[in-house]
Motif scaffolding. Structure first.
Motif, mmCIF file in Angstrom:
data_model
loop_
_atom_site.group_PDB
_atom_site.id
_atom_site.type_symbol
_atom_site.label_atom_id
_atom_site.label_comp_id
_atom_site.label_asym_id
_atom_site.label_seq_id
_atom_site.Cartn_x
_atom_site.Cartn_y
_atom_site.Cartn_z
ATOM 1 N N ASP A 27 125.255 83.495 15.243
ATOM 2 C CA ASP A 27 124.855 84.114 13.970
ATOM 3 C C ASP A 27 123.123 84.122 14.395
ATOM 4 O O ASP A 27 122.541 84.311 13.442
ATOM 5 C CB ASP A 27 124.373 83.383 13.056
ATOM 6 N N LYS A 28 122.328 83.978 15.328
ATOM 7 C CA LYS A 28 121.411 83.707 15.852
ATOM 8 C C LYS A 28 120.990 84.701 15.783
ATOM 9 O O LYS A 28 119.052 85.281 14.895
ATOM 10 C CB LYS A 28 120.634 83.695 17.349
ATOM 11 N N GLU A 38 121.522 87.075 13.179
ATOM 12 C CA GLU A 38 121.534 87.103 12.284
ATOM 13 C C GLU A 38 121.188 85.817 11.046
ATOM 14 O O GLU A 38 120.165 87.013 10.028
ATOM 15 C CB GLU A 38 123.105 87.092 11.692
ATOM 16 N N ARG A 39 120.681 85.254 11.528
ATOM 17 C CA ARG A 39 119.194 84.736 10.812
ATOM 18 C C ARG A 39 118.439 84.979 11.360
ATOM 19 O O ARG A 39 116.986 84.820 10.533
ATOM 20 C CB ARG A 39 119.483 82.738 11.371
ATOM 21 N N GLN A 40 117.884 85.651 12.537
ATOM 22 C CA GLN A 40 116.607 85.818 13.069
ATOM 23 C C GLN A 40 115.751 87.443 12.917
ATOM 24 O O GLN A 40 114.590 87.266 12.346
ATOM 25 C CB GLN A 40 115.726 85.189 13.925
ATOM 26 N N MET A 95 117.047 75.509 11.561
ATOM 27 C CA MET A 95 118.257 75.291 11.857
ATOM 28 C C MET A 95 118.838 75.852 13.880
ATOM 29 O O MET A 95 118.263 76.444 14.415
ATOM 30 C CB MET A 95 119.086 75.628 11.155
ATOM 31 N N LEU A 145 119.937 76.859 16.642
ATOM 32 C CA LEU A 145 121.166 78.744 16.985
ATOM 33 C C LEU A 145 121.062 78.727 18.875
ATOM 34 O O LEU A 145 121.316 79.766 19.218
ATOM 35 C CB LEU A 145 119.711 79.598 16.551
ATOM 36 N N ALA A 183 113.525 78.645 16.966
ATOM 37 C CA ALA A 183 114.312 77.715 15.733
ATOM 38 C C ALA A 183 114.897 76.507 16.504
ATOM 39 O O ALA A 183 113.974 76.327 18.061
ATOM 40 C CB ALA A 183 116.290 78.755 16.212
ATOM 41 N N GLN A 229 127.839 88.529 19.292
ATOM 42 C CA GLN A 229 126.804 87.856 17.370
ATOM 43 C C GLN A 229 127.434 88.478 16.718
ATOM 44 O O GLN A 229 128.241 89.924 16.134
ATOM 45 C CB GLN A 229 125.664 88.224 18.081
ATOM 46 N N VAL A 271 113.014 79.238 12.385
ATOM 47 C CA VAL A 271 113.972 79.594 11.379
ATOM 48 C C VAL A 271 114.854 77.761 11.545
ATOM 49 O O VAL A 271 114.887 77.659 12.817
ATOM 50 C CB VAL A 271 115.187 80.482 11.622
ATOM 51 N N THR A 327 124.102 80.516 19.521
ATOM 52 C CA THR A 327 125.229 80.335 18.021
ATOM 53 C C THR A 327 125.823 81.747 17.469
ATOM 54 O O THR A 327 124.142 82.730 17.889
ATOM 55 C CB THR A 327 124.802 79.294 17.112
#
Length: 318
Positions: free
Chosen positions: A101-102, A104-106, A204, A206, A121, A28, A202, A99
């Motif tokens: 960036d999971k 980082e995004r959440q 997208m 993930l 997601a 990650q 989110v 993924t």
């Protein structure tokens, strides 16, 4: 960002897959936020146990809880969660892949809004062994609804556990996963969770979700019975949901029927779609699917075009 996360994983004979799942955690972009990775094993075979013993050497944060078997996924999740202290919980099944960036995004979603207890997601679906055939699944955004419990009960986005981050205090308020619910334990939990916290999305993908014939719902013929159990259990806790049970079950039957159709099982599809329209005669999507699969199955499959073929490929159908 002060929040840290404990990654909760379960394993049962997933030796060929769990190494890649753990690697997707360690790789990650915000791996620095990970406090612990706890893997609860449910009595796996010797080959898988050998893989798990090797995984324990990968990173000091990895802890494997070895079990004798028979506990089931929700019980193993409870066991793993009890071993952690981080304020945020992340679920990852042993054959799925995050993924990079999971987190980082959440994580900023939870850090930025204390009222949100769960963030989910979208995800990709891919057949075992062919990640190149992955297809975006698509989820519904129900997060702005005033009555989240009712909306989730009727529309079920779906929320896939491996896509979620969960605030620990919300988990506790909802009394966690019910170890007695062996199928659709995630739905049972989220129905209770919707009554105590807000959800966020989110929008997208993930997660890469692997489709295997040995998955818990892979070849089962009794899924509607389990759907009925979870729906009635929820209605027993929240009586306002009871009149909505037929509508929920009709939608579950419709989606299962469409799934059977994509798996080249038109007879199974028709059986489920007939059940759907009996449960909810006003469900026009169920009627549409029933007419197409009953009277024009070849035309219906052709009308799906490239999108339908992509969906079949993602399910591992040639």
């Amino acid at each position: 960002m002060s929040l840290t996360v404990a990654v909760i994983m379960t394993c049962y004979n997933e030796g060929p897959y769990i190494g890649a799942a753990v690697r997707s955690v360690l790789d990650q972009t915000r791996a620095d936020l990970i406090e612990a990775v706890v893997i609860a094993d449910d009595g796996s075979d010797p080959a898988t146990l050998a893989v798990l013993r090797d995984l324990e050497r990968w990173d000091a944060r990895i802890c494997v809880l070895y079990g004798e078997g028979g506990v089931g996924v929700p019980g193993q999740r409870r066991r793993a969660i009890a071993e952690t202290r981080a304020p945020v919980l992340a679920i990852l099944d042993g054959d799925d892949l995050w993924t990079p960036d999971k987190l980082e995004r959440q994580m900023p979603v939870l850090a930025g809004d204390a009222a949100v207890g769960l963030v989910y997601a979208d995800f990709y679906v891919f057949p075992d062994g062919d990640v190149g055939a992955a297809r975006r699944a698509g989820v519904l955004d129900i997060t702005a609804e005033a009555d989240l419990s009712r909306t989730y009960f009727l529309n079920d986005p779906p929320i896939i556990p491996s896509t979620t981050l969960l605030r620990r205090d919300a988990y506790d308020a909802a009394n966690g996963f019910d170890a007695a619910v062996r199928v659709f334990e995630d739905t049972d939990f989220y129905l209770r969770l919707a009554g105590v916290t807000r959800f966020a999305l989110v929008d997208m993908p993930l997660l890469y979700k692997r489709q295997r014939g040995t998955s818990i719902t892979g070849g089962r013929k009794d899924l509607m019975a389990h759907h009925a159990y979870v729906a009635l259990k929820a209605a027993a806790d929240a009586p306002a949901l009871l009149p909505l049970v037929p509508r929920r079950l009709a939608e579950r039957a419709r989606k299962l029927g469409n799934h059977r159709f994509l798996l080249n099982d038109p007879a199974g599809a028709v059986r489920l779609l007939r059940l759907a329209v009996r449960l909810d005669p006003l469900n026009w999507r169920a009627w549409q699917s029933l007419v197409a699969t009953s009277l024009f199955p070849r035309l219906a499959l052709k009308m799906l075009g490239a999108g339908g073929r992509a969906r079949q490929a993602a399910l591992g159908v040639a």
